[in-house]
Design a protein around this motif. Structure first.
Motif, PDB file in Angstrom:
ATOM      1  N   SER A  21     -25.353 -35.778  22.908  1.00 35.90           N
ATOM      2  CA  SER A  21     -24.489 -35.820  24.082  1.00 35.90           C
ATOM      3  C   SER A  21     -23.027 -35.838  23.676  1.00 35.90           C
ATOM      4  N   THR A  30     -20.088 -40.921  31.090  1.00 36.75           N
ATOM      5  CA  THR A  30     -21.307 -40.977  30.278  1.00 36.75           C
ATOM      6  C   THR A  30     -22.533 -41.081  31.175  1.00 36.75           C
ATOM      7  N   TRP A  33     -23.252 -37.688  32.849  1.00 38.45           N
ATOM      8  CA  TRP A  33     -23.908 -36.783  31.909  1.00 38.45           C
ATOM      9  C   TRP A  33     -25.390 -37.143  31.785  1.00 38.45           C
ATOM     10  N   ALA A  34     -25.678 -38.423  31.569  1.00 37.59           N
ATOM     11  CA  ALA A  34     -27.059 -38.866  31.370  1.00 37.59           C
ATOM     12  C   ALA A  34     -27.901 -38.637  32.622  1.00 37.59           C
ATOM     13  N   THR A  37     -28.401 -34.701  33.118  1.00 35.27           N
ATOM     14  CA  THR A  37     -29.235 -34.070  32.086  1.00 35.27           C
ATOM     15  C   THR A  37     -30.654 -34.630  32.074  1.00 35.27           C
ATOM     16  N   GLU A  51     -20.066 -30.747  31.299  1.00 33.89           N
ATOM     17  CA  GLU A  51     -19.166 -31.427  30.367  1.00 33.89           C
ATOM     18  C   GLU A  51     -17.735 -31.426  30.903  1.00 33.89           C
TER      19      GLU A  51
END
Length: 126
Positions: A21, A30, A33-34, A37, A51
């Protein structure tokens, strides 16, 4: 103008993302993103857009921190009251953040259940 030799080379090689990552400055980026994804199988171009959205979230968090105790009004060049310039900046970054997320066209109704009560506010809802 393209030469005949450059036209026959074919498409450029596909760009791949490094494994792992990306690193972000703030937990909300963060977490975004987690969450995304984990819920979606994104193509490389979509990961790049995600991103960029996370980087925008980092900037928004930094601007929000600066604005937390800053005055909303300041003095302009002629002594008049004007809005703090950071207000316009954070507005622009939020608009870009929303544009990036909308371009991903994620199915938010089907992918994610309601957030848990202790997970904090959803900063990336569009």
């Amino acid at each position: 103008m393209k030469s005949a030799s450059s036209a026959s080379r074919g498409p450029s090689p596909v760009r791949t993302l490094p494994t792992g990552s990306p690193q972000f400055d703030h937990p909300s980026a963060t977490r975004l993103w987690a969450d995304v994804t984990d819920a979606y199988d994104l193509a490389v171009h979509e990961l790049l857009i995600l991103e960029a959205a996370c980087r925008e979230q980092d900037i928004i968090d930094r601007l929000d921190a600066e604005l937390q105790y800053a005055p909303l009004m300041s003095k302009g060049s002629m002594g008049q009251d004007v809005a703090n310039p950071l207000l316009g900046e954070v507005r622009q970054h939020r608009a870009e953040f929303n544009r990036l997320l909308k371009s991903l066209d994620l199915d938010t109704a089907g992918a994610a259940a309601a957030p848990a009560a202790d997970s904090g506010p959803s900063v990336w809802a569009v």
